[in-house]
Design a protein around this motif. Structure first.
Motif, PDB file in Angstrom:
ATOM      1  N   PHE A  64       0.807  -1.217   0.000  1.00  5.76           N
ATOM      2  CA  PHE A  64       0.000   0.000   0.000  1.00  5.76           C
ATOM      3  C   PHE A  64       0.844   1.272   0.000  1.00  5.76           C
ATOM      4  N   GLY A  65       1.777   1.353  -0.914  1.00  3.40           N
ATOM      5  CA  GLY A  65       2.576   2.559  -1.078  1.00  3.40           C
ATOM      6  C   GLY A  65       3.782   2.666  -0.166  1.00  3.40           C
ATOM      7  N   GLU A  66       3.929   1.731   0.761  1.00  3.65           N
ATOM      8  CA  GLU A  66       5.108   1.755   1.622  1.00  3.65           C
ATOM      9  C   GLU A  66       6.307   1.296   0.803  1.00  3.65           C
ATOM     10  N   ASP A  67       7.499   1.739   1.191  1.00  2.00           N
ATOM     11  CA  ASP A  67       8.711   1.311   0.489  1.00  2.00           C
ATOM     12  C   ASP A  67       8.886  -0.196   0.599  1.00  2.00           C
ATOM     13  N   ARG A  68       9.516  -0.753  -0.427  1.00  2.00           N
ATOM     14  CA  ARG A  68       9.854  -2.173  -0.385  1.00  2.00           C
ATOM     15  C   ARG A  68      10.809  -2.399   0.781  1.00  2.00           C
ATOM     16  N   ASN A  69      10.513  -3.432   1.547  1.00  2.00           N
ATOM     17  CA  ASN A  69      11.266  -3.670   2.764  1.00  2.00           C
ATOM     18  C   ASN A  69      11.205  -5.155   3.106  1.00  2.00           C
ATOM     19  N   LEU A  70      12.068  -5.575   3.995  1.00  2.00           N
ATOM     20  CA  LEU A  70      12.023  -6.936   4.520  1.00  2.00           C
ATOM     21  C   LEU A  70      11.222  -6.883   5.816  1.00  2.00           C
ATOM     22  N   TRP A  71      10.016  -7.431   5.766  1.00  2.00           N
ATOM     23  CA  TRP A  71       9.078  -7.357   6.881  1.00  2.00           C
ATOM     24  C   TRP A  71       9.079  -8.661   7.674  1.00  2.00           C
ATOM     25  N   PRO A  72       9.212  -8.593   9.006  1.00  2.00           N
ATOM     26  CA  PRO A  72       8.959  -9.776   9.832  1.00  2.00           C
ATOM     27  C   PRO A  72       7.435  -9.883  10.026  1.00  2.00           C
TER      28      PRO A  72
END
Length: 146
Positions: A114-122
């Motif tokens: 939803f528009g958040e930066d690409r990231n490594l999410w736990p």
């Protein structure tokens, strides 16, 4: 999808496992497989695969509290609002209660939501499932971080 297979017992059930123990182990594996398949569908933007895994009253609740019914969730995946690029499963727990199941999966997910930066999410997914015939279908999913 993920049919329930009959697992034959060894000679006279000499392993000491009851039929219900074997069925429960198989059901736990089928539920875990559905979780893994969901992530494959997310990465592939596979709408028909998701449609097969999600029950019609399915609801996805994002970590912000926003809620999406089945077809809105699928549309968000297909249009890229929710993009999953890679996943590494760290922990998976399945609890069965008759024709209902609860799965808690913890996975490191390379994603953009939803528009958040690409990231490594736990990402922790708490998913309720119900048995429909020979398949386990997801009825509700809650996504949070851990």
């Amino acid at each position: 999808m993920f049919p329930r297979r009959k697992v034959p017992m060894s000679d006279g059930g000499s392993t000491g496992e009851s039929r219900s123990t074997v069925d429960a182990a198989l059901d736990k594996q089928l539920v875990a497989n559905a979780y893994r398949e969901m992530y494959h569908c997310l990465m592939d933007k596979d709408a028909s695969g998701l449609e097969d895994l999600l029950d019609d009253p399915f609801e996805f609740v994002y970590r912000t509290g926003d809620s999406y019914p089945k077809y809105d969730f699928i549309e968000n995946v297909v249009d890229g609002s929710q993009s999953c690029f890679h996943v590494n499963h760290e922990d998976l727990d399945v609890q069965l209660n008759g024709d209902e199941a609860h799965l808690r999966g913890k996975s490191l997910v390379d994603a953009s939501m939803f528009g958040e930066d690409r990231n490594l999410w736990p990402l922790q997914m708490d998913i309720d499932l119900s048995r429909e015939g020979d398949s386990w279908l997801m009825t509700k999913a809650y996504a949070t971080t851990y």
